[in-house]
Design an enzyme around this catalytic site. Structure first.
Site, PDB file in Angstrom:
ATOM      1  N   ASP A 154       0.856  -1.192   0.000  1.00  0.00           N
ATOM      2  CA  ASP A 154       0.000   0.000   0.000  1.00  0.00           C
ATOM      3  C   ASP A 154       0.893   1.243   0.000  1.00  0.00           C
ATOM      4  O   ASP A 154       2.105   1.141   0.103  1.00  0.00           O
ATOM      5  CB  ASP A 154      -0.954   0.000   1.212  1.00  0.00           C
ATOM      6  CG  ASP A 154      -0.203   0.086   2.540  1.00  0.00           C
ATOM      7  OD1 ASP A 154       0.873  -0.531   2.649  1.00  0.00           O
ATOM      8  OD2 ASP A 154      -0.672   0.768   3.467  1.00  0.00           O
ATOM      9  N   HIS A 469       2.254  -8.934  -3.273  1.00  0.00           N
ATOM     10  CA  HIS A 469       1.150  -7.978  -3.161  1.00  0.00           C
ATOM     11  C   HIS A 469       1.776  -6.591  -3.034  1.00  0.00           C
ATOM     12  O   HIS A 469       2.141  -6.152  -1.950  1.00  0.00           O
ATOM     13  CB  HIS A 469       0.284  -8.293  -1.937  1.00  0.00           C
ATOM     14  CG  HIS A 469      -0.868  -7.336  -1.782  1.00  0.00           C
ATOM     15  ND1 HIS A 469      -2.033  -7.448  -2.499  1.00  0.00           N
ATOM     16  CD2 HIS A 469      -1.016  -6.232  -1.008  1.00  0.00           C
ATOM     17  CE1 HIS A 469      -2.847  -6.459  -2.177  1.00  0.00           C
ATOM     18  NE2 HIS A 469      -2.251  -5.699  -1.271  1.00  0.00           N
ATOM     19  N   ASP A 515       1.707 -17.683  -3.722  1.00  0.00           N
ATOM     20  CA  ASP A 515       2.437 -16.647  -4.461  1.00  0.00           C
ATOM     21  C   ASP A 515       1.474 -15.970  -5.427  1.00  0.00           C
ATOM     22  O   ASP A 515       1.531 -16.171  -6.635  1.00  0.00           O
ATOM     23  CB  ASP A 515       3.623 -17.276  -5.208  1.00  0.00           C
ATOM     24  CG  ASP A 515       4.434 -16.206  -5.948  1.00  0.00           C
ATOM     25  OD1 ASP A 515       4.271 -15.009  -5.637  1.00  0.00           O
ATOM     26  OD2 ASP A 515       5.221 -16.580  -6.846  1.00  0.00           O
ATOM     27  N   GLU A 524       2.457 -10.145   0.947  1.00  0.00           N
ATOM     28  CA  GLU A 524       2.757  -8.721   0.778  1.00  0.00           C
ATOM     29  C   GLU A 524       4.258  -8.516   1.054  1.00  0.00           C
ATOM     30  O   GLU A 524       4.983  -9.445   1.406  1.00  0.00           O
ATOM     31  CB  GLU A 524       1.910  -7.866   1.737  1.00  0.00           C
ATOM     32  CG  GLU A 524       1.977  -6.381   1.397  1.00  0.00           C
ATOM     33  CD  GLU A 524       0.870  -5.527   2.018  1.00  0.00           C
ATOM     34  OE1 GLU A 524      -0.077  -6.076   2.607  1.00  0.00           O
ATOM     35  OE2 GLU A 524       0.962  -4.289   1.896  1.00  0.00           O
TER      36      GLU A 524
HETATM   37  O1  9MR Z   1       2.623  -6.500   9.417  1.00  0.00           O
HETATM   38  C1  9MR Z   1       1.346  -6.288   9.954  1.00  0.00           C
HETATM   39  C2  9MR Z   1       0.894  -7.555  10.614  1.00  0.00           C
HETATM   40  O2  9MR Z   1       1.720  -7.865  11.712  1.00  0.00           O
HETATM   41  C3  9MR Z   1      -0.559  -7.428  11.064  1.00  0.00           C
HETATM   42  O3  9MR Z   1      -1.006  -8.684  11.521  1.00  0.00           O
HETATM   43  C4  9MR Z   1      -1.411  -6.956   9.887  1.00  0.00           C
HETATM   44  C5  9MR Z   1      -2.868  -6.766  10.264  1.00  0.00           C
HETATM   45  O4  9MR Z   1      -3.016  -5.749  11.194  1.00  0.00           O
HETATM   46  O5  9MR Z   1      -0.917  -5.745   9.376  1.00  0.00           O
HETATM   47  C6  9MR Z   1       0.388  -5.846   8.874  1.00  0.00           C
HETATM   48  O6  9MR Z   1       0.795  -4.594   8.441  1.00  0.00           O
HETATM   49  C7  9MR Z   1       0.290  -4.109   7.206  1.00  0.00           C
HETATM   50  C8  9MR Z   1      -0.160  -2.680   7.465  1.00  0.00           C
HETATM   51  O7  9MR Z   1      -1.269  -2.692   8.317  1.00  0.00           O
HETATM   52  C9  9MR Z   1      -0.458  -1.926   6.192  1.00  0.00           C
HETATM   53  N1  9MR Z   1       0.617  -1.994   5.266  1.00  0.00           N
HETATM   54  C10 9MR Z   1       0.983  -3.374   4.947  1.00  0.00           C
HETATM   55  C11 9MR Z   1       1.394  -4.118   6.169  1.00  0.00           C
HETATM   56  C12 9MR Z   1       1.878  -5.526   5.840  1.00  0.00           C
HETATM   57  O8  9MR Z   1       0.856  -6.375   5.452  1.00  0.00           O
HETATM   58  O1  9MR Z   2      -3.270  -3.526  -0.171  1.00  0.00           O
HETATM   59  C1  9MR Z   2      -3.666  -3.514   1.185  1.00  0.00           C
HETATM   60  C2  9MR Z   2      -2.544  -4.061   2.029  1.00  0.00           C
HETATM   61  O2  9MR Z   2      -1.432  -3.223   1.986  1.00  0.00           O
HETATM   62  C3  9MR Z   2      -2.986  -4.289   3.451  1.00  0.00           C
HETATM   63  O3  9MR Z   2      -2.015  -5.020   4.177  1.00  0.00           O
HETATM   64  C4  9MR Z   2      -4.296  -5.032   3.497  1.00  0.00           C
HETATM   65  C5  9MR Z   2      -4.853  -5.156   4.900  1.00  0.00           C
HETATM   66  O4  9MR Z   2      -5.083  -3.904   5.450  1.00  0.00           O
HETATM   67  O5  9MR Z   2      -5.278  -4.397   2.706  1.00  0.00           O
HETATM   68  C6  9MR Z   2      -4.909  -4.313   1.336  1.00  0.00           C
HETATM   69  O6  9MR Z   2      -5.927  -3.658   0.646  1.00  0.00           O
HETATM   70  C7  9MR Z   2      -7.099  -4.395   0.390  1.00  0.00           C
HETATM   71  C8  9MR Z   2      -8.228  -3.809   1.220  1.00  0.00           C
HETATM   72  O7  9MR Z   2      -7.980  -3.952   2.588  1.00  0.00           O
HETATM   73  C9  9MR Z   2      -9.530  -4.463   0.874  1.00  0.00           C
HETATM   74  N1  9MR Z   2      -9.798  -4.389  -0.554  1.00  0.00           N
HETATM   75  C10 9MR Z   2      -8.730  -4.997  -1.363  1.00  0.00           C
HETATM   76  C11 9MR Z   2      -7.446  -4.280  -1.090  1.00  0.00           C
HETATM   77  C12 9MR Z   2      -6.326  -4.753  -1.997  1.00  0.00           C
HETATM   78  O8  9MR Z   2      -6.340  -6.102  -2.288  1.00  0.00           O
END
Ligand code: 9MR
Ligand code: 9MR
Ligand code: ZN
Length: 542
Positions: A154, A469, A515, A524
């Site tokens: 993101d 991702h 993957d 991600e």
């Molecule tokens: O790395 C984070 C993981 O430990 C948590 O379980 C998860 C859900 O809260 O969020 C991960 O962090 C994401 C962040 O919220 C948004 N940017 C992407 C991060 C990696 O997935």
């Molecule tokens: O791309 C987003 C990622 O960085 C975060 O870790 C994740 C959880 O917060 O959310 C991803 O975004 C998704 C969103 O939460 C829901 N709609 C689909 C988005 C992309 O697949």
């Protein structure tokens, strides 16, 4: 039926091990000549609970001649090729660092630095406060927040995540400066400061903007909701600052204190500013209790929520004690008090207390009392020894239990590698080797010695994952992903739609990975999954 090993390679003098799923004798062949260079029989390790099947270990440490090899089994099984050399991790180490450059926000990525992965400057507009956004204020207050690294797949930028990633890397530089060169081909290359410090400065200068006049630090800078899949410069959603949290302030104090030390040589002005800002953040901490963070209703960007700020305050106190000697007493008093209430052993964004332990264990003599240092060390060594036991039981030689396969499990594995290295640095004699081998084993797991045969670093290893991702990866129309990204890795209870659909219920934790570009909970990428890997490769580059 499989042969799982480090697809990148092994250090000439180190222990060499692979995991196989069938008993028998295995041969190692020279990849070119196909000549047999050594043979070993697989030793039964029994049922591996994380992998959900029997595991056998093939030890081929006898192989010490540099070259490229493959391992084959009697039944025709064949491993991916791997290298044996004194420097097998050079490309890996560089790629892991360069990946951070690809996360730069607010500037154009030019072909001379980015190769094919160019894009225009993104997210350059001034931002507003989320309160103003929600209230629909006609003329909201605006702030210049341009810069920094996109956190992950993101485009958000989050203070605590940033501080933790920076800490892993700045410590890697502080401990192993000779492992960092000027070869990253970034805009600042050749300016007289090591490239990794240039790259980190890009993030630090943004993080500095996250601090308010009163010393408080905004928790994050994101849009109200995650963007759809588009290139960063196409994202026109307004970005906004979310409220201050005490975790953000404490992490900020800690990382600015550390940076003031690391940058003193090359950027004395910046170092001075960093220290002043760290002090301002500390003052805020003294005046304020725990302040948590949750998204306002309707907002879905990352939360990095955390119910406890003691570990963050502990880390801040330890770092401040090192750089503000005039006030050392009060920091040390705080650190001592908080140490009793934190784990002292974790390097993640939720629990940062091992960063405090690291600060204490590696501080110049006289900063902390011998007694306190010994207490902190004992906690860290006890954890390392617990992890060594887990490694010994594991059929994959990895210090991870089935329950450790959480979202971002590769960070759990890498952080434990960091802990082993910290212990190697603080040991003598045979113990040094033991902890080094333990850290290497964590790296082997990451690079392919795992039950699903993946190298979790893009562009490194024959069967490296390819579909992170990551929004640019999904949208840039280029076949290969940017090299050097660490995947989050297997997650025993994935939450994204595609993983839930494709990974059968009951799949063993180590295999809960897909993957696929949509699988944000298993595949991600983030800056703080790369950073502990950088710490490890820096150590093994020496
Ligand atoms: O790395 C984070 C993981 O430990 C948590 O379980 C998860 C859900 O809260 O969020 C991960 O962090 C994401 C962040 O919220 C948004 N940017 C992407 C991060 C990696 O997935
Ligand atoms: O791309 C987003 C990622 O960085 C975060 O870790 C994740 C959880 O917060 O959310 C991803 O975004 C998704 C969103 O939460 C829901 N709609 C689909 C988005 C992309 O697949
Ligand atoms: Zn951007």
């Amino acid at each position: 039926m499989g042969i799982y090993l480090n697809q990148v390679g092994y250090l000439t003098g180190a222990r060499k091990v692979a995991t196989v799923t069938e008993a028998g004798t295995y041969q190692v062949l020279d990849a070119q000549t196909k000549q047999v260079v050594c043979m070993a029989s697989a030793k039964a390790k029994g049922f591996d609970a994380a992998a959900g099947e029997d595991a056998y270990v093939v030890d081929f440490t006898v192989l010490s001649k540099p070259g490229t090899y493959v391992m084959v089994g009697r039944g025709g099984q064949k491993s991916h090729p791997f290298e044996v050399s004194d420097k097998p991790y050079v490309k890996l180490h560089r790629d892991l660092q360069k990946a951070l450059y690809f996360q730069r926000c607010g500037c154009e990525l030019l072909p001379e630095h980015a190769g094919v992965y160019t894009h225009k400057a993104c997210h350059t507009k001034p931002v507003i406060l989320v309160e103003d956004y929600i209230a629909g204020t006609i003329k909201p207050q605006t702030f210049d927040m341009c810069g920094g690294w996109h956190d992950a797949g993101d485009f958000g930028r989050y203070s605590t995540a940033a501080a933790v990633a920076l800490a892993h890397i700045l410590y890697a530089y502080e401990f192993f400066p000779e492992s960092f060169t000027d070869s990253l081909q970034i805009p600042e290359s050749g300016n007289g400061m090591p490239d990794i410090l240039n790259e980190c400065l890009y993030e630090l200068e943004w993080l500095i903007k996250m601090q308010r006049e009163d010393g408080g630090v905004y928790h994050k800078l994101t849009a109200f909701n995650h963007a759809p899949f588009l290139m960063p410069e196409e994202d026109q959603d307004p970005f906004m600052l979310y409220p201050v949290s005490s975790m953000a302030v404490a992490d900020y104090a800690a990382i600015m204190a550390l940076a003031s030390n690391v940058y003193a040589e090359y950027r004395p002005e910046f170092a001075k500013k960093a220290l002043e800002n760290a002090k301002k953040a500390w003052t805020w901490l003294e005046r304020n209790p725990y302040v948590g963070f949750h998204n306002p209703k309707g907002s879905n960007t990352g939360e990095y929520d955390d119910v406890c700020d003691k570990d963050e305050r502990f880390w801040a106190a330890c770092e401040m004690a090192k750089v503000d000697p005039e006030n050392a007493e009060k920091y040390i008093e705080t650190a001592k008090k908080l140490f009793a209430e934190v784990s002292g052993i974790d390097f993640g964004w939720t629990d940062v207390s091992a960063l405090g332990s690291m600060a204490v264990m590696t501080a110049d003599e006289g900063v902390f009392s011998d007694q306190f240092t010994a207490k902190v060390s004992a906690t860290v060594f006890a954890e390392a020894d617990r992890l060594l036991e887990i490694q010994k039981q594991s059929g994959y030689g990895v210090a991870m239990l089935p329950e450790d396969y959480v979202w971002g499990s590769n960070m759990v594995g890498c952080n434990r590698g960091m802990l082993f290295i910290l212990c190697a640095m603080g040991s003598e004699g045979a113990k040094v080797e033991e902890y080094k081998e333990a850290a290497l084993a964590q790296l082997h797991y990451l690079l392919g010695r795992n039950a699903i045969d993946y190298s979790y670093v893009t562009g490194n290893g024959e069967h490296a994952f390819k579909n992170p991702h990551n929004r640019p990866t999904a949208c840039d129309g280029i076949e290969d992903p940017m090299p050097g990204w660490v995947s989050g890795g297997p997650f025993k209870t994935p939450v994204d739609e595609i993983a839930v659909k494709m990974i059968p219920k009951g799949t063993a934790p180590m295999k809960c990975f897909i993957d696929h570009v949509d699988s944000y909970s298993t595949n991600e990428i983030t800056i703080y999954w790369n950073s502990p890997a950088i710490f490890m490769t820096a150590f093994f580059m020496k």
